[in-house]
Design a protein around this motif. Structure first.
Motif, PDB file in Angstrom:
ATOM      1  N   LYS A   8       0.846  -1.193   0.000  1.00 33.35           N
ATOM      2  CA  LYS A   8       0.000   0.000   0.000  1.00 33.35           C
ATOM      3  C   LYS A   8       0.885   1.248   0.000  1.00 33.35           C
ATOM      4  N   GLU A   9       0.441   2.216  -0.772  1.00 30.11           N
ATOM      5  CA  GLU A   9       1.182   3.474  -0.815  1.00 30.11           C
ATOM      6  C   GLU A   9       0.790   4.333   0.389  1.00 30.11           C
ATOM      7  N   LYS A  10       1.766   5.018   0.923  1.00 33.15           N
ATOM      8  CA  LYS A  10       1.493   5.877   2.068  1.00 33.15           C
ATOM      9  C   LYS A  10       0.843   7.159   1.578  1.00 33.15           C
ATOM     10  N   GLU A  11      -0.153   7.591   2.326  1.00 38.54           N
ATOM     11  CA  GLU A  11      -0.840   8.836   1.985  1.00 38.54           C
ATOM     12  C   GLU A  11      -0.124  10.004   2.640  1.00 38.54           C
ATOM     13  N   ASP A  12       0.044  11.050   1.859  1.00 37.92           N
ATOM     14  CA  ASP A  12       0.636  12.269   2.429  1.00 37.92           C
ATOM     15  C   ASP A  12      -0.457  13.033   3.169  1.00 37.92           C
ATOM     16  N   VAL A  13      -0.213  13.315   4.434  1.00 41.44           N
ATOM     17  CA  VAL A  13      -1.226  14.008   5.225  1.00 41.44           C
ATOM     18  C   VAL A  13      -0.840  15.435   5.428  1.00 41.44           C
TER      19      VAL A  13
END
Length: 86
Positions: free
Chosen positions: A81-86
């Motif tokens: 899974k790709e990490k989401e930029d928050v």
């Protein structure tokens, strides 16, 4: 004399002589019959193809119509899974 161990039919000397004799005999047999062994290798390769087919597919008709829906999911590579930029 120590009789604490069970008597053996083969002493270590007779066992080593037998192994040496067997190794020499096998080497001589392999040397004398190498033409026969090398001549059968192509046929063994041809025979290996259907045997590998049967053993790798676990024979034909073994599933008897059952559908394994989860089987295809195991064949697909896992994508992290790709990490989401928050």
């Amino acid at each position: 004399m120590n009789d604490n161990h069970s008597p053996s039919a083969w002493s270590s000397y007779s066992r080593s002589v037998f192994i040496a004799f067997a190794v020499i005999a096998l080497a001589l047999i392999a040397y004398e019959h190498r033409v026969h062994v090398l001549g059968i290798l192509p046929w063994l390769l041809i025979l290996a193809c259907p045997l590998m087919h049967l053993f790798m597919h676990h024979g034909h008709g073994g599933h008897s119509g059952h559908h394994h829906w989860g089987h295809g999911a195991r064949m697909m590579p896992h994508k992290p899974k790709e990490k989401e930029d928050v």
